[in-house]
Design a protein around this motif. Structure first.
Motif, mmCIF file in Angstrom:
data_model
loop_
_atom_site.group_PDB
_atom_site.id
_atom_site.type_symbol
_atom_site.label_atom_id
_atom_site.label_comp_id
_atom_site.label_asym_id
_atom_site.label_seq_id
_atom_site.Cartn_x
_atom_site.Cartn_y
_atom_site.Cartn_z
ATOM 1 N N VAL A 83 -10.219 6.873 0.772
ATOM 2 C CA VAL A 83 -9.484 5.641 0.492
ATOM 3 C C VAL A 83 -8.360 5.967 -0.489
ATOM 4 O O VAL A 83 -8.400 6.972 -1.199
ATOM 5 C CB VAL A 83 -10.393 4.550 -0.108
ATOM 6 C CG1 VAL A 83 -11.442 4.115 0.899
ATOM 7 C CG2 VAL A 83 -11.043 5.033 -1.398
ATOM 8 N N THR A 84 -7.363 5.092 -0.497
ATOM 9 C CA THR A 84 -6.242 5.243 -1.432
ATOM 10 C C THR A 84 -6.268 4.076 -2.411
ATOM 11 O O THR A 84 -6.247 2.913 -2.001
ATOM 12 C CB THR A 84 -4.901 5.258 -0.675
ATOM 13 O OG1 THR A 84 -4.932 6.283 0.319
ATOM 14 C CG2 THR A 84 -3.755 5.534 -1.626
ATOM 15 N N THR A 85 -6.307 4.350 -3.693
ATOM 16 C CA THR A 85 -6.364 3.304 -4.713
ATOM 17 C C THR A 85 -4.959 2.752 -4.973
ATOM 18 O O THR A 85 -3.966 3.253 -4.433
ATOM 19 C CB THR A 85 -6.953 3.852 -6.021
ATOM 20 O OG1 THR A 85 -6.039 4.816 -6.574
ATOM 21 C CG2 THR A 85 -8.285 4.528 -5.771
ATOM 22 N N LYS A 86 -4.893 1.749 -5.811
ATOM 23 C CA LYS A 86 -3.597 1.139 -6.137
ATOM 24 C C LYS A 86 -2.654 2.151 -6.790
ATOM 25 O O LYS A 86 -1.437 2.123 -6.591
ATOM 26 C CB LYS A 86 -3.811 -0.066 -7.063
ATOM 27 C CG LYS A 86 -2.541 -0.861 -7.340
ATOM 28 C CD LYS A 86 -2.836 -2.084 -8.195
ATOM 29 C CE LYS A 86 -1.559 -2.890 -8.435
ATOM 30 N NZ LYS A 86 -1.827 -4.106 -9.254
ATOM 31 N N PHE A 107 -10.930 0.621 -7.022
ATOM 32 C CA PHE A 107 -9.712 0.508 -6.221
ATOM 33 C C PHE A 107 -8.471 0.143 -7.047
ATOM 34 O O PHE A 107 -7.347 0.337 -6.576
ATOM 35 C CB PHE A 107 -9.905 -0.530 -5.113
ATOM 36 C CG PHE A 107 -10.982 -0.150 -4.130
ATOM 37 C CD1 PHE A 107 -10.816 0.940 -3.280
ATOM 38 C CD2 PHE A 107 -12.159 -0.870 -4.055
ATOM 39 C CE1 PHE A 107 -11.804 1.289 -2.378
ATOM 40 C CE2 PHE A 107 -13.155 -0.527 -3.157
ATOM 41 C CZ PHE A 107 -12.987 0.569 -2.324
ATOM 42 N N GLY A 108 -8.675 -0.423 -8.229
ATOM 43 C CA GLY A 108 -7.544 -0.735 -9.092
ATOM 44 C C GLY A 108 -6.884 -2.077 -8.814
ATOM 45 O O GLY A 108 -5.862 -2.402 -9.436
ATOM 46 N N TYR A 109 -7.413 -2.888 -7.900
ATOM 47 C CA TYR A 109 -6.818 -4.186 -7.548
ATOM 48 C C TYR A 109 -7.632 -5.323 -8.178
ATOM 49 O O TYR A 109 -8.867 -5.266 -8.218
ATOM 50 C CB TYR A 109 -6.806 -4.387 -6.034
ATOM 51 C CG TYR A 109 -5.822 -3.512 -5.296
ATOM 52 C CD1 TYR A 109 -4.504 -3.914 -5.108
ATOM 53 C CD2 TYR A 109 -6.225 -2.280 -4.775
ATOM 54 C CE1 TYR A 109 -3.606 -3.110 -4.417
ATOM 55 C CE2 TYR A 109 -5.333 -1.465 -4.076
ATOM 56 C CZ TYR A 109 -4.036 -1.891 -3.903
ATOM 57 O OH TYR A 109 -3.148 -1.106 -3.219
ATOM 58 N N GLU A 158 -4.070 -11.031 -6.783
ATOM 59 C CA GLU A 158 -3.190 -10.476 -5.742
ATOM 60 C C GLU A 158 -3.964 -10.337 -4.437
ATOM 61 O O GLU A 158 -5.085 -9.851 -4.416
ATOM 62 C CB GLU A 158 -2.624 -9.123 -6.179
ATOM 63 C CG GLU A 158 -3.678 -8.130 -6.618
ATOM 64 C CD GLU A 158 -3.091 -6.867 -7.219
ATOM 65 O OE1 GLU A 158 -2.006 -6.450 -6.788
ATOM 66 O OE2 GLU A 158 -3.731 -6.286 -8.128
ATOM 67 N N PRO A 159 -3.371 -10.782 -3.314
ATOM 68 C CA PRO A 159 -4.041 -10.656 -2.013
ATOM 69 C C PRO A 159 -4.132 -9.185 -1.605
ATOM 70 O O PRO A 159 -3.272 -8.374 -1.937
ATOM 71 C CB PRO A 159 -3.141 -11.452 -1.069
ATOM 72 C CG PRO A 159 -1.799 -11.416 -1.722
ATOM 73 C CD PRO A 159 -2.042 -11.403 -3.197
ATOM 74 N N TYR A 175 -7.176 5.611 3.900
ATOM 75 C CA TYR A 175 -6.318 6.793 3.940
ATOM 76 C C TYR A 175 -5.778 6.960 5.355
ATOM 77 O O TYR A 175 -6.519 6.814 6.336
ATOM 78 C CB TYR A 175 -7.126 8.022 3.523
ATOM 79 C CG TYR A 175 -6.314 9.276 3.329
ATOM 80 C CD1 TYR A 175 -5.420 9.399 2.282
ATOM 81 C CD2 TYR A 175 -6.472 10.362 4.199
ATOM 82 C CE1 TYR A 175 -4.688 10.563 2.091
ATOM 83 C CE2 TYR A 175 -5.756 11.529 4.020
ATOM 84 C CZ TYR A 175 -4.864 11.626 2.968
ATOM 85 O OH TYR A 175 -4.145 12.775 2.785
ATOM 86 N N GLU A 176 -4.496 7.241 5.470
ATOM 87 C CA GLU A 176 -3.818 7.211 6.772
ATOM 88 C C GLU A 176 -4.513 8.079 7.822
ATOM 89 O O GLU A 176 -4.692 7.660 8.973
ATOM 90 C CB GLU A 176 -2.355 7.657 6.599
ATOM 91 C CG GLU A 176 -1.521 7.509 7.873
ATOM 92 C CD GLU A 176 -0.068 7.896 7.660
ATOM 93 O OE1 GLU A 176 0.666 7.949 8.657
ATOM 94 O OE2 GLU A 176 0.334 8.143 6.498
#
Length: 403
Positions: free
Chosen positions: A133-136, A90-92, A97-98, A106-107
């Motif tokens: 899903v959308t990654t950072k 996910f890159g987070y 970071e919260p 994904y919208e």
């Protein structure tokens, strides 16, 4: 104080001393027992602490080293923990970071995601969730998730955990496969149509030549010598074989595609074959049991049985020939047999005979396509075909059809 009183006091004092000694002995024994018990408990606690530390270390190792992403969230969707694989996916970095899980969805898949989360909270788990899903870095990925609730000691939900697998490459392969299948279907349809056109275009001149030969024979019936008549017969026979070869090639090209599936009564199919084929008087043809009703293309089943039976007729060299059709029913498929007492087939040719244009004899009425059509039809219905044969004794073809 009298002597008697003194003796009474002494006896009382003695009893008190004895009782005190007994109490001290009991207290000493109990103290020793408590000491040993205490030491044993210390040792047990030490072992438990070591075991707990060991298991915690193991769980931590599993958590950190699991290949798939592991995610823990609270019941509001806030991410509590990522393992290394989740951070990479996910890159987070959730330690710095919260992050709420809604930010990853994904919208277009939001509604599906919310319904799945509702199922998680009501049923306690969900399986085989697949969405985007959308990654950072705003990269869209396909993931597969299995999730469950985490309960406290009172069996009340306090959080949720999930295993997340990146299946983006699999999804791309599936999409590519669908595109290839569509292209293949279009190509097959075009090829089938082309085969029909070619068949018609090739047969037309053959029929014209055959008609001309017939007129020539009729107009010159009394002028031709015997050798010329034989040559005309030879030409007509060649034309007939050419016509049959073109028809067989067309049948082969369409053998791996079926029309809409319907219920096919194989008893009627075999009855029709019996009426269609020429079966010499010296050959007995038997259909042993009552055959089943199967789902499929009636024409294909006609081709399947007719090719096997016509081969059994062609290659029977016995004074009293025999052809038997039988079947057995299994849980997921039917197994059929077509048995004859003909010339038989050498073991080395058992695989070769199912290839197109592979005929083991030089008979004029054998094009080498019949068994290749049989193999294609059996493959179409997810079956297998094989044979047992002994030269000069006979051959049994076995094939299965999926229910």
């Amino acid at each position: 104080m009298s002597q008697e009183q003194i003796e009474i006091l002494n006896r009382a004092l003695k009893r008190e001393k004895a009782a005190r000694k007994a109490a001290e002995k009991i207290l000493e024994d109990k103290s020793r027992e408590l000491y040993f018990l205490s030491e044993e408990l210390k040792e047990t606690n030490l072992k438990l602490e070591n075991l707990l530390s060991e298991k915690s270390s193991e769980l931590k190792g599993v958590f950190e080293n699991i290949l798939d992403a592991y995610v823990v969230i609270d019941l509001s969707g806030n991410v509590l923990k990522f393992n290394d694989a989740a951070t990479a996916l996910f890159g987070y970095n959730v330690d710095k970071e919260p992050l709420n899980i809604l930010n990853l969805i994904y919208e277009e898949d939001m509604e599906y995601a919310m319904s799945s989360f509702y199922n998680l909270k009501t049923a306690g788990f969900f399986k085989n969730y697949r969405a985007r899903v959308t990654t950072k870095s705003k990269e869209v990925k396909w993931v597969h998730i299995n999730a469950s609730l985490i309960l406290d000691k009172n069996s009340l939900p306090i959080a949720a955990q999930g295993i997340v697998r990146d299946v983006t490459h699999l999804k791309l392969l599936e999409e590519q496969k669908e595109k290839i299948l569509k292209k293949l279907e279009i190509s097959n349809n075009e090829l089938y149509e082309y085969a029909h056109v070619v068949s018609h275009d090739l047969k037309s001149p053959l029929r014209t030549i055959d008609a001309l030969l017939s007129w020539i024979r009729t107009d010159n019936i009394n002028k031709f010598d015997e050798e010329t008549i034989q040559n005309i017969d030879l030409i007509e026979g060649t034309l007939e074989n050419m016509d049959k070869l073109i028809s067989n090639i067309l049948n082969y090209s369409s053998a791996d595609s079926a029309d809409e599936e319907v219920e096919v009564d194989l008893n009627k199919v075999l009855k029709n074959i019996k009426q269609t084929l020429f079966i010499p008087e010296h050959i007995e043809f038997r259909v042993i049991p009552k055959l089943p009703v199967v789902k499929g293309d009636g024409t294909k089943f006609q081709q399947l049985f007719q090719n096997l039976i016509s081969n059994a007729i062609k290659f029977n060299d016995k004074e009293k020939g025999l052809i038997e059709v039988d079947f057995t029913e299994e849980v997921t498929f039917y197994q059929f047999t077509v048995k004859d007492n003909g010339i038989g087939i050498e073991k080395e040719f058992h695989d070769k005979i199912f290839k197109v244009f592979q005929s083991l004899t030089k008979r004029e009425d054998s094009t080498g396509i019949g068994l290749s059509i049989v193999k294609k039809i059996v493959d179409l219905y997810k079956g297998t075909i094989w044979l047992e044969s002994a030269p000069k004794i006979g051959t049994t073809f076995y094939f299965t059809i999926k229910k």
